[in-house]
Scaffold this motif. Structure first.
Motif, PDB file in Angstrom:
ATOM      1  N   THR A 406       0.805  -1.374   0.192  1.00  0.00           N
ATOM      2  CA  THR A 406       0.137   0.126   0.021  1.00  0.00           C
ATOM      3  C   THR A 406       0.773   1.211  -0.013  1.00  0.00           C
ATOM      4  OG1 THR A 406      -0.136   0.179   2.480  1.00  0.00           O
ATOM      5  CG2 THR A 406      -1.860  -1.135   1.280  1.00  0.00           C
ATOM      6  N   ILE A 407       0.211   2.293  -0.358  1.00  0.00           N
ATOM      7  CA  ILE A 407       0.824   3.638  -0.306  1.00  0.00           C
ATOM      8  C   ILE A 407       0.273   4.320   0.888  1.00  0.00           C
ATOM      9  CG2 ILE A 407       1.384   5.939  -1.233  1.00  0.00           C
ATOM     10  CD1 ILE A 407       1.836   4.281  -3.961  1.00  0.00           C
ATOM     11  N   GLN A 408       1.249   4.850   1.891  1.00  0.00           N
ATOM     12  CA  GLN A 408       0.599   5.401   3.166  1.00  0.00           C
ATOM     13  C   GLN A 408       1.348   6.908   3.176  1.00  0.00           C
ATOM     14  OE1 GLN A 408      -0.666   3.441   6.196  1.00  0.00           O
ATOM     15  NE2 GLN A 408      -0.972   1.595   4.794  1.00  0.00           N
ATOM     16  N   ARG A 409       0.405   7.921   3.684  1.00  0.00           N
ATOM     17  CA  ARG A 409       1.253   9.165   3.910  1.00  0.00           C
ATOM     18  C   ARG A 409       1.769   9.108   5.198  1.00  0.00           C
ATOM     19  NH1 ARG A 409      -1.671  14.834   5.324  1.00  0.00           N
ATOM     20  NH2 ARG A 409      -2.566  13.401   7.035  1.00  0.00           N
ATOM     21  N   VAL A 410       2.938   9.565   5.268  1.00  0.00           N
ATOM     22  CA  VAL A 410       3.742   9.624   6.389  1.00  0.00           C
ATOM     23  C   VAL A 410       4.374  10.957   6.552  1.00  0.00           C
ATOM     24  CG1 VAL A 410       6.070   8.699   7.281  1.00  0.00           C
ATOM     25  CG2 VAL A 410       4.229   6.866   6.065  1.00  0.00           C
ATOM     26  N   LEU A 411       4.462  11.203   8.091  1.00  0.00           N
ATOM     27  CA  LEU A 411       5.175  12.455   8.533  1.00  0.00           C
ATOM     28  C   LEU A 411       6.456  12.108   8.904  1.00  0.00           C
ATOM     29  CD1 LEU A 411       5.173  15.558   9.128  1.00  0.00           C
ATOM     30  CD2 LEU A 411       4.202  14.820  11.435  1.00  0.00           C
ATOM     31  N   ILE A 412       7.536  12.541   7.897  1.00  0.00           N
ATOM     32  CA  ILE A 412       9.017  12.289   8.090  1.00  0.00           C
ATOM     33  C   ILE A 412       9.375  13.046   9.257  1.00  0.00           C
ATOM     34  CG2 ILE A 412      11.007  11.657   7.066  1.00  0.00           C
ATOM     35  CD1 ILE A 412       8.960  10.043   5.713  1.00  0.00           C
ATOM     36  N   GLU A 413      10.102  12.222  10.353  1.00  0.00           N
ATOM     37  CA  GLU A 413      10.460  13.077  11.469  1.00  0.00           C
ATOM     38  C   GLU A 413      11.842  13.290  11.895  1.00  0.00           C
ATOM     39  OE1 GLU A 413       8.581  11.090  14.880  1.00  0.00           O
ATOM     40  OE2 GLU A 413       6.282  11.310  13.705  1.00  0.00           O
ATOM     41  N   GLY A 414      12.496  12.399  11.387  1.00  0.00           N
ATOM     42  CA  GLY A 414      13.764  12.462  11.682  1.00  0.00           C
ATOM     43  C   GLY A 414      14.758  11.077  11.439  1.00  0.00           C
ATOM     44  N   GLU A 415      16.006  11.206  12.105  1.00  0.00           N
ATOM     45  CA  GLU A 415      16.771   9.853  11.690  1.00  0.00           C
ATOM     46  C   GLU A 415      16.156   8.847  12.847  1.00  0.00           C
ATOM     47  OE1 GLU A 415      21.078  10.555  12.063  1.00  0.00           O
ATOM     48  OE2 GLU A 415      21.083   8.962  13.524  1.00  0.00           O
ATOM     49  N   SER A 416      16.348   7.363  12.203  1.00  0.00           N
ATOM     50  CA  SER A 416      15.751   6.404  12.818  1.00  0.00           C
ATOM     51  C   SER A 416      16.745   6.100  14.124  1.00  0.00           C
ATOM     52  CB  SER A 416      15.942   5.272  11.881  1.00  0.00           C
ATOM     53  OG  SER A 416      16.196   4.033  12.703  1.00  0.00           O
ATOM     54  N   LYS A 417      16.249   5.809  15.262  1.00  0.00           N
ATOM     55  CA  LYS A 417      17.179   5.547  16.418  1.00  0.00           C
ATOM     56  C   LYS A 417      17.905   4.269  16.380  1.00  0.00           C
ATOM     57  CE  LYS A 417      13.876   7.405  20.061  1.00  0.00           C
ATOM     58  NZ  LYS A 417      12.609   6.994  20.168  1.00  0.00           N
ATOM     59  N   SER A 418      17.416   3.578  15.452  1.00  0.00           N
ATOM     60  CA  SER A 418      18.604   2.086  15.436  1.00  0.00           C
ATOM     61  C   SER A 418      19.437   2.460  14.237  1.00  0.00           C
ATOM     62  CB  SER A 418      17.655   0.771  15.010  1.00  0.00           C
ATOM     63  OG  SER A 418      16.513   1.238  13.950  1.00  0.00           O
ATOM     64  N   SER A 419      19.373   3.535  13.312  1.00  0.00           N
ATOM     65  CA  SER A 419      20.309   3.469  12.127  1.00  0.00           C
ATOM     66  C   SER A 419      20.295   4.649  11.558  1.00  0.00           C
ATOM     67  CB  SER A 419      19.951   2.459  11.100  1.00  0.00           C
ATOM     68  OG  SER A 419      20.696   2.699  10.053  1.00  0.00           O
ATOM     69  N   ALA A 420      21.663   5.085  11.428  1.00  0.00           N
ATOM     70  CA  ALA A 420      21.596   6.513  10.862  1.00  0.00           C
ATOM     71  C   ALA A 420      21.395   6.440   9.358  1.00  0.00           C
ATOM     72  CB  ALA A 420      23.207   7.075  11.150  1.00  0.00           C
ATOM     73  N   ASP A 421      21.224   5.280   8.921  1.00  0.00           N
ATOM     74  CA  ASP A 421      20.932   5.214   7.279  1.00  0.00           C
ATOM     75  C   ASP A 421      19.501   5.253   7.269  1.00  0.00           C
ATOM     76  OD1 ASP A 421      23.733   5.017   7.015  1.00  0.00           O
ATOM     77  OD2 ASP A 421      23.629   2.692   6.999  1.00  0.00           O
ATOM     78  N   MET A 422      18.730   5.399   7.978  1.00  0.00           N
ATOM     79  CA  MET A 422      17.410   5.395   7.735  1.00  0.00           C
ATOM     80  C   MET A 422      16.571   6.618   8.561  1.00  0.00           C
ATOM     81  SD  MET A 422      16.632   2.328   6.666  1.00  0.00           S
ATOM     82  CE  MET A 422      15.267   1.668   7.049  1.00  0.00           C
ATOM     83  N   LYS A 431       1.451   4.252  12.822  1.00  0.00           N
ATOM     84  CA  LYS A 431       2.539   3.374  12.930  1.00  0.00           C
ATOM     85  C   LYS A 431       3.897   3.882  12.474  1.00  0.00           C
ATOM     86  CE  LYS A 431      -0.862  -0.493  11.986  1.00  0.00           C
ATOM     87  NZ  LYS A 431      -1.187  -1.543  11.359  1.00  0.00           N
ATOM     88  N   LEU A 432       4.696   3.146  12.926  1.00  0.00           N
ATOM     89  CA  LEU A 432       6.263   3.579  12.575  1.00  0.00           C
ATOM     90  C   LEU A 432       6.571   3.285  11.314  1.00  0.00           C
ATOM     91  CD1 LEU A 432       8.067   5.086  14.584  1.00  0.00           C
ATOM     92  CD2 LEU A 432       9.096   2.728  15.405  1.00  0.00           C
ATOM     93  N   VAL A 433       7.281   4.138  10.541  1.00  0.00           N
ATOM     94  CA  VAL A 433       7.763   3.730   9.200  1.00  0.00           C
ATOM     95  C   VAL A 433       9.172   4.115   8.882  1.00  0.00           C
ATOM     96  CG1 VAL A 433       7.158   4.060   6.728  1.00  0.00           C
ATOM     97  CG2 VAL A 433       5.068   3.937   8.357  1.00  0.00           C
ATOM     98  N   HIS A 434       9.907   3.394   8.566  1.00  0.00           N
ATOM     99  CA  HIS A 434      11.104   3.630   8.131  1.00  0.00           C
ATOM    100  C   HIS A 434      11.527   3.461   6.777  1.00  0.00           C
ATOM    101  CE1 HIS A 434      12.140   2.947  12.630  1.00  0.00           C
ATOM    102  NE2 HIS A 434      11.630   1.573  12.509  1.00  0.00           N
ATOM    103  N   ILE A 435      12.525   4.626   6.291  1.00  0.00           N
ATOM    104  CA  ILE A 435      12.798   4.412   4.999  1.00  0.00           C
ATOM    105  C   ILE A 435      14.250   4.765   4.811  1.00  0.00           C
ATOM    106  CG2 ILE A 435      10.498   5.260   4.125  1.00  0.00           C
ATOM    107  CD1 ILE A 435      11.524   8.186   4.001  1.00  0.00           C
ATOM    108  N   PRO A 436      14.678   4.400   3.784  1.00  0.00           N
ATOM    109  CA  PRO A 436      16.156   4.625   3.513  1.00  0.00           C
ATOM    110  C   PRO A 436      16.485   6.307   3.494  1.00  0.00           C
ATOM    111  CG  PRO A 436      15.240   3.020   1.748  1.00  0.00           C
ATOM    112  CD  PRO A 436      14.230   3.655   2.617  1.00  0.00           C
ATOM    113  N   ARG A 437      17.681   6.431   4.094  1.00  0.00           N
ATOM    114  CA  ARG A 437      18.055   8.068   4.125  1.00  0.00           C
ATOM    115  C   ARG A 437      18.775   8.414   2.812  1.00  0.00           C
ATOM    116  NH1 ARG A 437      20.704  10.503   9.201  1.00  0.00           N
ATOM    117  NH2 ARG A 437      20.247  12.371   8.852  1.00  0.00           N
ATOM    118  N   THR A 438      17.934   9.148   1.888  1.00  0.00           N
ATOM    119  CA  THR A 438      18.636   9.624   0.787  1.00  0.00           C
ATOM    120  C   THR A 438      18.582  11.143   0.525  1.00  0.00           C
ATOM    121  OG1 THR A 438      16.476   9.255  -0.508  1.00  0.00           O
ATOM    122  CG2 THR A 438      17.945   7.420  -0.528  1.00  0.00           C
TER     123      THR A 438
END
Ligand code: SAH
Ligand code: SF4
Length: 467
Positions: A406-422, A431-438
């Motif tokens: 599905t495609i979800q609208r997500v408010l992008i908040e900041g760096e993931s707590k578990s990885s600086a690449d996300m 729901k928590l959504v992680h995306i690659p940092r680009t």
């Protein structure tokens, strides 16, 4: 209920100015928060007042001149953690005798805990109960001028203080308290004893705060109250919670509105209909069920039945098929039998919550349930908790897997707590959504982005920019 007068607020501002002059520049404050979102909101006010007194935020306790521990009393574990952290600050005070330590909030609003800290933590400089937080500037000033320990803890019946400064943790998300206190007296819960009676803020004050947040670019607003459906009952101005939600959603601006918490005995169809009609209202509902057993619910003084609860859920889903529903569950309430616990598991399977916050029952002094002599042994409570988590985790995972593709609208908040690449954000469902940092995803920080969900785990979704 008492509305704190403008004179009194002005007096606090005058104290802030005096502390600022006394302290000069460069002093640092650390606010350590335990517990619920209301406590986080209170901490943002404490930090706001501290900043108005010239303090800047400290990075760690070691470089702080002032430490405030804002405590929670809802479970024993939270109290023990706050006491243990406060205990750890003793050696900082030995190294730096000028360090000021204040403990405030729900734990110290209880007489017995206030006395424990007063007597056993002599390096704590002041204690402030929840009803007195607005007097923090006056208390700090008195301490600086007289170097005396101070204990402020009356007025628990509750008040409303408007117009104090606030320093928010986030630029994109904000808490807005719409009411304080609780009148429900669920038999396990300490909140009514430490937060006083229900009292609603004036709709105008709430709207003015929300408008200024939207003007500042805040994208997610969460209205807070122990039982938001009681909003307005004490105001006699004909505005209830659904009206307030509708009014806020009609404001211009690119934002999403959430609220918590709704008590099932008061959550009504009007609120659900309003949500369904308001595009800015998140498709998310937190509706604490606590137990699936009718007998246990009665013993908890929750004043609804499992059947009534299910009806509400069904109505919600009929109006908003995509709504994500979460809940709070208590395991091991005094007298809960194996069969009654099974009823809770059955309800989890029937309702299919997206997520639950589950708690092992913790006896709270002052509350009726703590005095029942049918307390459940710790090992039984833990075993029930494990079973509950196993059932719910399976459901949460299945729900999240259904979102893949599905495609979800997500408010992008900041760096993931578990990885600086996300990067991390929250979907409308919360729901928590992680995306690659680009570079492309970084450009979306602080705003809404459409994310194609590619993978799911029990507690998070993973995806990529869809446009
Ligand atoms: N006002 C909110 C909840 C506030 S407390 C409501 O009524 O839904 C948050 C959650 O903590 C509660 O929903 C309950 O599940 C849990 N809780 C409260 N007191 C507790 C206790 N004594 N032991 C274990 N969990 C408790
Ligand atoms: Fe506690 Fe019940 Fe009030 Fe929620 S509604 S804060 S659980 S007494």
């Amino acid at each position: 209920m008492k509305i704190i007068s403008q004179n009194e607020i002005d007096r606090q501002y005058a104290c802030m100015e005096k502390v600022r002059l006394l302290n000069g520049t460069g002093k640092r404050v650390l606010v350590r928060t335990f517990g619920c979102q209301q406590n986080e909101a209170d901490s943002e006010r404490l930090a706001g007042m501290a900043e108005a007194m010239g303090y800047v935020r400290a990075d760690s306790p070691d470089d702080a001149d002032l430490i405030l521990v804002n405590t929670c009393a809802v479970r024993e574990h939270a109290e023990q953690r706050a006491l243990s952290i406060t205990g750890q600050y003793k050696h900082l005070k030995e190294k730096n005798p000028n360090l000021i330590i204040g403990v405030c909030g729900c734990m110290v609003t209880q007489e017995h805990r206030l006395n424990t800290i007063k007597n056993s933590y002599p390096y704590v400089d002041f204690l402030i109960g929840t009803g007195m937080l607005y007097r923090f500037p006056e208390i700090l000033l008195a301490h600086l001028e007289n170097d005396k320990r101070l204990f402020f803890n009356d007025e628990v019946e509750g008040n409303i203080a408007e117009g104090l400064p606030v320093s928010r943790e986030s630029k994109i998300k904000a808490w807005v308290s719409v009411m304080y206190g609780c009148n429900n007296f669920c038999t396990y819960c300490v909140v009514p004893y430490v937060r006083g009676r229900e009292r609603s803020r004036q709709p105008d004050a709430i709207l003015a705060e929300v408008k200024s947040l939207i003007a500042d670019g805040v994208r997610e607003i969460t209205l807070l109250g122990q039982n938001v459906n009681s909003y307005g009952k004490d105001l006699d101005c004909g505005v209830d919670f659904a009206d307030l939600v509708k009014e806020i959603c009609s404001l211009d601006g690119d934002f999403i509105l959430r609220f918590m918490t709704s008590h099932p005995k008061d959550a009504n169809r009007k609120l659900i209909d309003t949500m369904a009609e308001c595009g800015k209202c998140a498709r998310q509902f937190h509706l604490p069920m606590q137990s699936g057993s009718g007998r246990v619910l009665t013993a908890m003084n929750r004043r609804y039945t499992p059947e009534g609860y299910l009806e509400l859920i069904q109505y919600m889903r009929s109006r908003m098929p995509d709504i994500a529903i979460s809940s709070d569950i208590i395991v091991g309430f005094p007298g809960e039998t194996d069969a009654e616990f099974e009823e809770t598991l059955e309800m989890l399977k029937k309702v299919q919550f997206d997520m639950t916050y589950s708690f092992i029952y913790s006896p709270r002094e002052l509350t009726p349930a703590a005095k029942l002599d049918c307390q459940i042994p710790a090992e039984v409570k833990s075993a029930r908790m494990e079973r509950l988590l196993a059932v719910q985790n399976e459901i949460s995972l299945a729900k999240n897997l259904a979102a893949v593709g599905t495609i979800q609208r997500v408010l992008i908040e900041g760096e993931s707590k578990s990885s600086a690449d996300m990067l991390t954000g929250r979907a409308d469902s919360n729901k928590l959504v992680h995306i690659p940092r680009t570079p492309e995803s970084e450009a979306k920080l602080g705003s809404f982005a459409n994310i194609r969900i590619t993978r799911a785990e029990t507690f998070a979704l993973f995806g990529e920019l869809a446009d």
